[in-house]
Design a protein around this motif. Sequence first.
Motif, PDB file in Angstrom:
ATOM      1  N   ALA A 182      -6.073   1.637   0.965  1.00 18.04           N
ATOM      2  CA  ALA A 182      -5.474   0.451   0.352  1.00 18.04           C
ATOM      3  C   ALA A 182      -4.998  -0.534   1.409  1.00 18.04           C
ATOM      4  O   ALA A 182      -5.209  -1.738   1.288  1.00 18.04           O
ATOM      5  CB  ALA A 182      -4.312   0.868  -0.538  1.00 18.04           C
ATOM      6  N   ALA A 218       0.807  -1.213   0.000  1.00 14.79           N
ATOM      7  CA  ALA A 218       0.000   0.000   0.000  1.00 14.79           C
ATOM      8  C   ALA A 218       0.852   1.281   0.000  1.00 14.79           C
ATOM      9  O   ALA A 218       0.337   2.371  -0.170  1.00 14.79           O
ATOM     10  CB  ALA A 218      -0.953  -0.005   1.198  1.00 14.79           C
ATOM     11  N   ARG A 219       2.147   1.137   0.243  1.00 15.98           N
ATOM     12  CA  ARG A 219       3.022   2.308   0.225  1.00 15.98           C
ATOM     13  C   ARG A 219       3.060   2.953  -1.155  1.00 15.98           C
ATOM     14  O   ARG A 219       3.202   4.155  -1.289  1.00 15.98           O
ATOM     15  CB  ARG A 219       4.445   1.922   0.640  1.00 15.98           C
ATOM     16  N   LYS A 220       2.968   2.109  -2.175  1.00 18.49           N
ATOM     17  CA  LYS A 220       2.994   2.600  -3.556  1.00 18.49           C
ATOM     18  C   LYS A 220       1.582   2.486  -4.127  1.00 18.49           C
ATOM     19  O   LYS A 220       0.790   1.660  -3.685  1.00 18.49           O
ATOM     20  CB  LYS A 220       3.957   1.741  -4.399  1.00 18.49           C
ATOM     21  N   PRO A 221       1.296   3.288  -5.131  1.00 17.28           N
ATOM     22  CA  PRO A 221      -0.042   3.176  -5.742  1.00 17.28           C
ATOM     23  C   PRO A 221      -0.255   1.784  -6.313  1.00 17.28           C
ATOM     24  O   PRO A 221       0.686   1.121  -6.735  1.00 17.28           O
ATOM     25  CB  PRO A 221       0.011   4.208  -6.879  1.00 17.28           C
ATOM     26  N   LEU A 222      -1.529   1.381  -6.324  1.00 19.20           N
ATOM     27  CA  LEU A 222      -1.871   0.070  -6.899  1.00 19.20           C
ATOM     28  C   LEU A 222      -2.020   0.252  -8.390  1.00 19.20           C
ATOM     29  O   LEU A 222      -2.351   1.352  -8.848  1.00 19.20           O
ATOM     30  CB  LEU A 222      -3.168  -0.449  -6.277  1.00 19.20           C
TER      31      LEU A 222
END
Lengths: 627, 370
Positions: B302, B130-134
């Motif tokens: 997310a 969830a740290r990065k966009p999905l």
Amino acid sequence: MLNWRRRVAIRDHLAEANLFARRVVVALVIVLILSFILLSNLYSIQVNKFKDYQTRADGNRIKILPVSPNRGLIYDRHGRILAENVSVFSLEIIPEEVTDLDKLLTRLKSLIEIDDEQVEEFSKQIRQQRRKFKAVTLISRLTEEQAAILSVNQHKLVGAYVEARLKRSYPYKDLATHAIGYVQKMNQRDADRIEAEGNSANYQGTFDIGKLGLEKFYESQLHGIVGHQEVEVNSRGRPIRTLSELPPEPGQDLILNLDIEMQKVAQQALGENKGAVIVLDGKTNGVMTMYSNPSYDPNDFVHGISHKKYNALLNRRRPLVNRATTGLYRPASTVKPHVGLLGLEENLITTKTRIWDPGYYQIRDLEHKFRDWKKWGHGWVDIFKAIEESCDVYYYDLAVRLGMDKISEFMHQFGFGELTGIDIHEEKSAVLPSRGWKRARFRQPWYAGDTVNVGIGQGYWETTPLQLAVATSILANNGEFFEPKLVKATRTKNEEIELPVIDKPSVQFKNPENLKTIKQAMRGVVAKPTGSGYKAFLDAEYKAAGKTGTSQLIGIAQDEEYEAENLAKEHRDNALYVGYAPLDKPEIVVVVVMENVGGGGKNAAPVARQMMDYYFQNYQLKDETKQ
Amino acid sequence: MTDSVGNKVDFWRKVHIDRPLLMGLLTLMSVGLFVIYSASGQDMALITRQVTRLGVALVVMVLVAQVPPSFYLRWAAPLFIIGCGLLVAVLLFGVSSKGAQRWLDVGITRIQPSEMMKLAVPIMLAWFIARKPLAPTIGYSLLGLLLIGIPTMLIAKQPDLGTSLLIASSGLFVIFMAGLSWRLITAFIAIVSASAPVIWIFYMRDYQKQRVLTFLDPEKDPLGSGYHIIQSKIAIGSGGMEGKGWLKGTQSQLEFLPERHTDFIFSVFAEEFGFTGVLILLAIYLFIVARGLMIAIQAQDAFTKLLAGSLTLTFFVYVFVNIGMVSGILPVVGVPLPLVSYGGTSMVTLMAGFGILMSISTHRRFLRDN
């Protein structure tokens, strides 16, 4: 943290949520597909293959156990129980349930006494064991105290069980062992035989089988028919409850002709002497007494006899041998009535014929002297005196004139050399010699001297006591010939079935007067003061008839005297007596054989007298009131 | 749902309990108690112990539900690192039992770090992805796989095949839900299938191979290694459509069925309640799964979406593997039937998982208000 927040801010939340939602739908579809796979497999197991699995589940839990039938009891002619079934506790171990066998054995030894022989036998059985989870017996007979001790400690003895089982018991111990026999644990040979007979289903739950005597001969009647029990068992094979039951059909009881009290009389009369006593019912040849001395306790065999005890039975006195039916004895003078009868029938002698007995007999001019038992001879002898005083020379002469062929043929009709057909397997046919027999047996021709010896019941002629009894009964019954039988009747729950008396071809006589003559002579044996059985039957309250016999065990050299005192006990003569009473309407036939005691008149006749006395004191009254 | 009844919703939300989920769980637990009672041969003491455990597990669930998701977010990495450290410690100083080294003796009690990892791994992965966009990029996904691989290997080495499988799948579910591209998924499946023989030859222990062989042909050794599965199938099959009735299953009551009140409890249930009962039981499980997925969809961000989805799907894996193994379509691995099987630790972990789900479900508006 700040950094993270900023990055979140530039994310397309809606697109992510949509992407995620699509994946959730995919996941849900997969979940449903997997669930469907599970369910369709379960449907196939539970619905399509239900019958298969139900059968297998029942196969797991339901066992058909055989229920062994109760063995038929054996009664004597007055209803006394000779063989019964009593409850016995045994210690059994199921090896598969025991984690440490040595530890269990040590624990058991600390509680009750167990000897090494039992452990050894137990280990042997475990090694031979084929079926899994089958109990192996460690101790076959526990005392009540031992059973109680073990039961109390049951929780500490996993895999060991105290089982109560019906075991055969013979309350009269050694009194009739040779007749009744005993049962013992089935061995592999028995199992193979039962299998060959197609009977193994019936023996599924059976432990013991008849090994000897009546127990063996009447095994199929005594055993009964196995029953079945449908039980539910758990995974360890222990029955939990009974579902259904087909009860076994108990074996038939046997009612014997035997009178156990008369067995006791015979035992006491024989005392320490080896020998046999037979009493036949004069009308049917039912065996009222068949006692062989010494005897032994059959109960030891039922529970597995120890080596020590068994070896003790293999001594020189040979208690295991049934002397009444397998003991081979020269009949000696007890067959003189038969030989005399043949002489009369063949018209070689009449009641008037007399010969001179100088104390010996010679064939023509041959040098060999056949001696009379009376050294100085009997003087002038006719058929009566020849039987009453048991003159040998008279019979030497008669036998030679008859010739062996005629003697063989005639004696065969009286059952000599043949099995009598008694209802036990332990019987020998003994030897009635003939030319053919000697040629086959010794590859030698028959000599006239052989005939001389046979004329007085010596030489090659051998009989069993039972054969003598049957041969005597044929005389007493005017030629009628019945097979001797121990069993009178069998009894089921509902009815008692008398076994038929089996007739054999009766002996035909040319002239009935001849038989009368012989009977008269046999009466003289006990009635005339010169008779060889006179002393024994002095003052008898019934009219007895009989014949004594003394059979030599070792040859006596020419001109040598037989002196009993100088002979070792085992070389002394055998004493015999055959007889019946009453003279005209015979009720009992008695035969007594005693080994190594000397003369028949002195030793065997008094035993016969005791048997007859007992019979006439106890029976005439009883049988009259019965009828 | 009961959303229309305002007061009630407020009450349940205030105590952070998701009512439909709770109903489903309680139903399963009660079914479990009945089946355990039958499978144990009416052992009341066993029931008492199980009730105690259930109580403890419920309390844990409620407590976990009170904690807002942001807390788990913050603790994701530390929890994961501590867990991995403990797993290494288990391999080095662990206590052995039944051929496996799973416990760590910490003086007062024994702890089983692999249980903790059942939660730590999905939390960690959810945080990480969830740290990065999905959806995650290929490189980032591979990093995620690496994170999953470490604890999985450590647990498989104990060896505990069942747990390592569950933990691996809990991580994989996160990556999958995050929208990993289908091409990568296909490639991944291909690699795993290709490496199966390698795992068989170099990695699996003899008893594990035996289990697989037995699964392929249980009738080969019906009294030995095949005994469990054959007796289990007999139990299930002989239950038929209606079942033999409660307490009347002969396979279980007469002790033909092994591990009756633990791993093989489904067989007892199927024998006594038949296919009808099986349908109902599976419906309850699917209801819980559906509710969990709904919570995931409705989750706010997310991290919580991925975490809720992973926990829910992992729960289903339990069900699928357990029922699959007792009915003979999967090899026997030691996975209990969740919330029905008798047993302690795994139940508490499972309920803690549901606690997190409830936290996600009930802290939504609160987060939005913020």
